[in-house]
Design an enzyme around this catalytic site. Structure first.
Site, mmCIF file in Angstrom:
data_model
loop_
_atom_site.group_PDB
_atom_site.id
_atom_site.type_symbol
_atom_site.label_atom_id
_atom_site.label_comp_id
_atom_site.label_asym_id
_atom_site.label_seq_id
_atom_site.Cartn_x
_atom_site.Cartn_y
_atom_site.Cartn_z
ATOM 1 N N ILE A 12 -2.134 13.559 -15.341
ATOM 2 C CA ILE A 12 -1.828 14.564 -14.645
ATOM 3 C C ILE A 12 -0.626 15.091 -15.401
ATOM 4 O O ILE A 12 -0.374 16.491 -15.390
ATOM 5 C CB ILE A 12 -1.698 14.461 -13.114
ATOM 6 C CG1 ILE A 12 -3.002 13.763 -12.538
ATOM 7 C CG2 ILE A 12 -1.007 15.529 -12.279
ATOM 8 C CD1 ILE A 12 -2.704 13.250 -11.262
ATOM 9 N N SER A 34 2.346 3.433 -21.967
ATOM 10 C CA SER A 34 1.408 2.138 -21.514
ATOM 11 C C SER A 34 0.282 2.480 -21.088
ATOM 12 O O SER A 34 -0.771 1.660 -21.055
ATOM 13 C CB SER A 34 2.289 1.618 -20.254
ATOM 14 O OG SER A 34 2.239 2.582 -19.107
ATOM 15 N N SER A 124 0.592 10.465 -3.180
ATOM 16 C CA SER A 124 -0.909 10.514 -3.136
ATOM 17 C C SER A 124 -1.290 10.586 -1.612
ATOM 18 O O SER A 124 -0.480 10.151 -0.769
ATOM 19 C CB SER A 124 -1.223 9.109 -3.678
ATOM 20 O OG SER A 124 -2.587 8.860 -3.327
ATOM 21 N N TYR A 148 -0.087 -0.387 -4.387
ATOM 22 C CA TYR A 148 -0.049 1.007 -4.996
ATOM 23 C C TYR A 148 0.413 2.070 -3.924
ATOM 24 O O TYR A 148 1.271 2.613 -4.160
ATOM 25 C CB TYR A 148 -1.415 1.266 -5.592
ATOM 26 C CG TYR A 148 -1.269 2.814 -5.896
ATOM 27 C CD1 TYR A 148 -0.612 3.270 -6.896
ATOM 28 C CD2 TYR A 148 -2.228 3.375 -5.065
ATOM 29 C CE1 TYR A 148 -0.716 4.655 -7.134
ATOM 30 C CE2 TYR A 148 -2.377 5.090 -5.367
ATOM 31 C CZ TYR A 148 -1.583 5.424 -6.310
ATOM 32 O OH TYR A 148 -1.748 6.733 -6.463
ATOM 33 N N LYS A 152 4.255 4.195 -3.355
ATOM 34 C CA LYS A 152 4.072 5.668 -3.281
ATOM 35 C C LYS A 152 5.035 6.108 -1.734
ATOM 36 O O LYS A 152 5.820 6.797 -1.664
ATOM 37 C CB LYS A 152 2.655 6.285 -2.925
ATOM 38 C CG LYS A 152 1.851 6.302 -4.214
ATOM 39 C CD LYS A 152 2.558 7.194 -5.424
ATOM 40 C CE LYS A 152 1.878 7.084 -6.659
ATOM 41 N NZ LYS A 152 2.820 7.909 -7.719
ATOM 42 N N ASN A 197 -12.635 2.527 -12.143
ATOM 43 C CA ASN A 197 -12.475 2.420 -10.749
ATOM 44 C C ASN A 197 -12.985 3.533 -9.899
ATOM 45 O O ASN A 197 -13.777 3.427 -8.994
ATOM 46 C CB ASN A 197 -11.332 1.605 -10.188
ATOM 47 C CG ASN A 197 -10.851 0.260 -10.913
ATOM 48 O OD1 ASN A 197 -11.883 -0.719 -10.746
ATOM 49 N ND2 ASN A 197 -9.852 0.321 -11.456
ATOM 50 N N LEU A 199 -14.429 7.202 -9.352
ATOM 51 C CA LEU A 199 -15.833 7.778 -9.234
ATOM 52 C C LEU A 199 -15.941 8.827 -10.604
ATOM 53 O O LEU A 199 -17.068 8.232 -11.254
ATOM 54 C CB LEU A 199 -16.226 8.612 -8.155
ATOM 55 C CG LEU A 199 -17.469 9.336 -7.953
ATOM 56 C CD1 LEU A 199 -18.523 8.254 -7.811
ATOM 57 C CD2 LEU A 199 -17.597 10.094 -6.804
#
Ligand code: UD1
Length: 337
Positions: A12, A34, A124, A148, A152, A197, A199
């Site tokens: 992004i 990374s 997110s 994760y 956020k 992972n 879609l």
């Protein structure tokens, strides 16, 4: 404006760099590669015909950040640099908390030192947990289901506290729905390491025959065809949302939250069928059991971003499918030239 982009070589981040440069902003990128490739920087230059400064290193490295702020007059920061794999965050929570929190805290400390108070944060839709109703609005209750997502949410809290403590701060928190697609040129896109992972990266690998078939995780959800429904947003539209956010940050104070999605949900099967049609290729699939932690449907109410930022998506699900595939079938060339 002169904008520091952390993680500017990422998926992004790189698309956002292009939009900012094309809109006439100056950028400084910091990235430790990374999860990205050095060639991305050249590709940003090829697309835009513009130059920018780049620092290789970690956002947790305070001395590096101080050097960057000393050598450049930074007006605003867009903070993308973070770990983002949900499954990995479950097995390596400390790595996620250390990295995703330390980067933000270090950045904020250095911004304070250098009197820079405009911050745009990559959040997110995962912070909405399992929403009680749809479409999702920004004031819905927040919760998370994995480390994760928790990083956020914790980052959102840190940023909100900082903006409360210092009235000079302007923080824009962008909650992304499901970004897919790639730059039309084929020069920027997403290609995760290992077995994907998410879609769309998985569909693409099946289309290129690197993987034999797609597992559709559940066809018994309460949705139009039983498969999971998500709000897929083209990464170029998403990048443009950051341009709007940075303009907003420069003219407002306090903390603001915006959904970045299209407002329309597509099912897994709809995405597969559209991908097959626009690319004229077969994507073999099997119905598999539901994936732990998945919700049936998730899509944004994009009204607030439209009203307050003037943000509206333009690219279609067909564009997303075409550009995702185009990037992968041409990427060997662009990353190795
Ligand atoms: C996930 C993360 C989200 C993150 C996003 C990145 C969770 C709860 N959410 O969203 O925080 O920002 O990835 O894009 O983990 N599917 C299949 N087969 C596959 C892969 C996925 O059927 O091989 C289905 C899923 O069940 C889901 C849909 O496709 O219905 C989208 O899945 P995915 O791309 O992984 O995104 P999310 O789980 O929505």
């Amino acid at each position: 404006m002169n904008i520091l982009i952390t993680g500017g070589a990422g998926y992004i981040g790189s698309h956002t760099c292009v939009e900012l440069l094309e809109a006439g902003h100056d950028i400084v990128i910091v990235d430790n590669f990374s999860n990205s490739n050095f060639k991305v920087l050249d590709n940003i230059k090829t697309i835009t015909s513009k130059e920018f400064k780049f620092y290789e290193g970690d956002v947790k490295d305070k001395a590096l950040l101080e050097k960057i702020f000393k050598e450049n007059k930074i007006d605003a920061v867009i903070h993308f640099a973070a770990y983002k794999a949900v499954g990995e965050s479950v097995t390596k929570p400390l790595m996620y908390y250390r990295n995703n929190l330390d980067t933000t805290i270090t950045l904020l400390e250095v911004m304070n030192e250098f009197n820079c108070h405009n911050f745009v944060f990559s959040s997110s839709a995962t912070v909405y947990g399992s929403p009680k109703s749809l479409p999702i609005k920004e004031d819905f209750p927040l919760s998370t289901t994995n480390p994760y997502g928790t990083t956020k949410l914790m980052n959102e809290q840190i940023l909100s506290d900082v903006a409360t403590a210092d009235p000079d701060f302007s923080v824009i928190i962008l909650r992304y729905f499901n970004p897919i697609g790639a730059h039309r040129s084929g020069l920027l896109g997403e290609d995760p390491n290992g077995i994907p992972n998410n879609l769309m990266p998985y569909i693409v690998r099946v289309a290129t025959k690197e993987l034999p078939s797609l597992n559709i995780f559940g066809n018994d959800y309460d949705t139009k065809d039983g498969t999971g429904v998500r709000d897929y947003i083209h990464v170029v539209d998403l990048a443009k949302g950051h341009l709007k956010a940075i303009e907003k940050a420069a003219t407002s104070k306090g903390v603001k939250y915006y959904n970045l999605g299209t407002g329309t949900g597509y099912s897994v099967l709809e995405l597969v069928k559209t991908f097959e049609k626009v690319n004229n290729i077969k994507v073999p699939y099997k119905i598999a059991p539901r994936r732990a932690g998945d919700i049936a449907s998730c899509y944004a109410d994009p009204t607030k971003a439209y009203q307050e930022l003037g943000f509206k998506t333009e690219l279609t699900i067909e564009d997303m499918c075409r550009d995702s595939y185009n990037y992968i079938i041409t990427k060997e060339k662009h990353l190795n030239d």
